[in-house]
Design a protein around this motif. Structure first.
Motif, mmCIF file in Angstrom:
data_model
loop_
_atom_site.group_PDB
_atom_site.id
_atom_site.type_symbol
_atom_site.label_atom_id
_atom_site.label_comp_id
_atom_site.label_asym_id
_atom_site.label_seq_id
_atom_site.Cartn_x
_atom_site.Cartn_y
_atom_site.Cartn_z
ATOM 1 N N ARG A 138 0.832 -1.206 0.000
ATOM 2 C CA ARG A 138 0.000 0.000 0.000
ATOM 3 C C ARG A 138 0.874 1.267 0.000
ATOM 4 O O ARG A 138 1.968 1.294 0.580
ATOM 5 C CB ARG A 138 -0.899 0.027 1.236
ATOM 6 N N ASP A 139 0.365 2.292 -0.626
ATOM 7 C CA ASP A 139 1.017 3.600 -0.588
ATOM 8 C C ASP A 139 0.805 4.199 0.798
ATOM 9 O O ASP A 139 -0.341 4.424 1.216
ATOM 10 C CB ASP A 139 0.410 4.502 -1.666
ATOM 11 N N SER A 140 1.888 4.444 1.514
ATOM 12 C CA SER A 140 1.750 4.931 2.894
ATOM 13 C C SER A 140 2.738 6.047 3.181
ATOM 14 O O SER A 140 3.758 6.196 2.497
ATOM 15 C CB SER A 140 1.960 3.795 3.898
ATOM 16 N N LEU A 141 2.432 6.805 4.218
ATOM 17 C CA LEU A 141 3.315 7.875 4.698
ATOM 18 C C LEU A 141 3.099 8.024 6.196
ATOM 19 O O LEU A 141 1.955 8.044 6.665
ATOM 20 C CB LEU A 141 2.995 9.205 3.996
ATOM 21 N N ILE A 142 4.199 8.132 6.942
ATOM 22 C CA ILE A 142 4.136 8.382 8.385
ATOM 23 C C ILE A 142 4.495 9.837 8.643
ATOM 24 O O ILE A 142 5.508 10.334 8.143
ATOM 25 C CB ILE A 142 5.115 7.462 9.145
ATOM 26 N N LEU A 143 3.665 10.507 9.426
ATOM 27 C CA LEU A 143 3.950 11.874 9.861
ATOM 28 C C LEU A 143 4.397 11.832 11.319
ATOM 29 O O LEU A 143 3.691 11.290 12.172
ATOM 30 C CB LEU A 143 2.709 12.753 9.732
#
Length: 426
Positions: free
Chosen positions: A27-32
């Motif tokens: 999955r396309d993911s990003l952590i902030l």
């Protein structure tokens, strides 16, 4: 506006677990992450050549939920038995928890405790709070001498205002069979743990971060809009399909647009945190010490726990030095500055027999943790599921100690992050 399929808030163990799972599922993911580095409370620091987990020692307790973390460390994972002790004035060091090590008490004290436990457990009454649960489990003598003062020092609130159910999965809960066995003979440690052979837990954090996908640091979240499916963070706006949050649940409620005002007010009044201050200290010389951690029930001692790094993991202190980490629970009243408290901590530490031969203090680091432990207040266990169900209707999933307001260990938080992603995308 950046669009992300799985947006993850926070890069502690729960957030990293979510990132790892999102990447596994393709999955396309990003952590902030608000901080400049990942890890949450598992960040390291080096003081005078000694390595610390800056926010207090964190270990990987050996159990099924921690197997993945241990496998990730590979050959660097070192297995240890957990040896913890309680300091009692006039008695010295007794195994922790005391209710599991009654054989170490004087015979008269031991007989009194056993008699009271037998009576308490044979005549169980209604248990409405943590104080009553302790009494119904261990009787008045052990509670008054050890358990009440220690737990009140740790939590900084009346035990009668606390829900007891969180304790059923913690070391304070010892079944009757084990209590009786521990009154007859010295029992082996009930828990084992893993720790890196070299370095602190920041190495594990680095390995997880490599597998967790993109992480945008120094991006504190300032707003969540479930209607628009957007998050504002670090001056930018992100649109998500699924949102995974390990942020403190009370803060998440406060920054969620359109949240029910009455429910938000109830959340503010109920969800509270215990803050702690950690003093990481390095003393000259090598002093032999007992225990991986020493607990202090006595109200006269200001701190509640001292972790001994050379016993926790021999590679942490530098040669010829002794390193300890001291935790102080911070109440609601007026507090001294870290510098003022440091002097008091060292002075008290040197009055305790096993620490009295320390050499000079060479270097120290003091840090405050505003959101260290979620206070297990009465009503919490009913309120949190209500909040999380509401968020799940918006495709927002919570995980971790802060996100679920659950007093859990790091391996459990990691698995919660992984599970939240699976629930969100399936």
């Amino acid at each position: 506006m950046r669009e992300v399929e799985v947006l993850i808030l926070g890069a502690g163990l729960a957030g990293l677990g979510a990132g790892v799972e999102a990447q596994r599922l393709g999955r396309d993911s990003l952590i902030l992450e608000a901080a400049p580095t990942a890890g949450g409370l598992c960040r390291g620091i080096t003081i005078a050549g000694c390595m610390f987990d800056r926010y207090g020692p964190k270990v990987i307790v050996e159990r099924e939920s921690s197997q993945e973390l241990v496998q990730l460390l590979g050959a660097d994972a070192s297995r240890h038995e957990l040896h913890e002790v309680v300091h009692l004035s006039g008695l010295g060091l007794i195994g922790f928890p005391v209710q599991r090590h009654l054989v170490e008490l004087p015979p008269a004290d031991r007989e009194t405790v056993l008699k009271e436990i037998s009576i308490a457990r044979s005549e169980p009454g209604e248990v409405r709070n943590y104080r009553e649960w302790l009494l119904s489990s261990y009787g008045p003598y052990l509670c008054e001498k050890v358990l009440f003062p220690y737990e009140e020092k740790k939590w900084q609130m009346p035990l009668s205002d606390m829900d007891y159910r969180w304790a059923l999965e913690r070391p304070v809960a010892v079944d009757l069979k084990e209590v009786l066995e521990g009154a007859e003979r010295k029992l082996p440690p009930s828990r084992t743990y893993f720790y890196p052979r070299e370095g602190n837990l920041s190495g594990l954090v680095g390995l997880l971060a490599e597998r967790a996908g993109p992480i945008r640091h120094s991006s504190p979240v300032t707003g969540i809009d479930p209607g628009r499916k957007t998050v504002s963070a670090g001056g930018e706006t992100y649109r998500y399909e699924h949102l995974i949050s390990s942020l403190p649940l009370d803060k998440a409620v406060g920054m969620t647009a359109g949240f029910d005002t009455d429910l938000a007010a109830r959340t503010r009044s109920l969800l509270k945190w215990l803050s702690v201050r950690v003093h990481n200290l390095v003393f000259e010389g090598t002093t032999p010490l007992v225990g991986d951690a020493v607990y202090f029930p006595e109200p006269s001692v200001g701190f509640r726990r001292v972790a001994v790094l050379q016993n926790l993991c021999p590679a942490l202190p530098a040669q010829g030095l002794t390193a300890v980490s001291v935790e102080v629970a911070m109440g609601r009243g007026e507090r001294t500055t870290p510098e003022q408290e440091l002097g008091e901590v060292v002075e008290q530490l040197l009055t305790i027999p096993q620490f009295s031969t320390f050499g000079p203090l060479l270097e120290s680091d003091s840090v405050d943790i505003a959101e260290a432990y979620p206070l297990q207040r009465d009503g919490l266990r009913e309120h949190v599921p209500l909040l999380t169900r509401m968020y799940q209707q918006w495709d927002i999933w919570h995980c971790g100690r802060a996100g679920t307001f659950n007093y859990c260990d790091m391996d459990v938080a990691y698995q919660q992050g992984r599970r939240a992603v699976r629930l969100a995308v399936t």
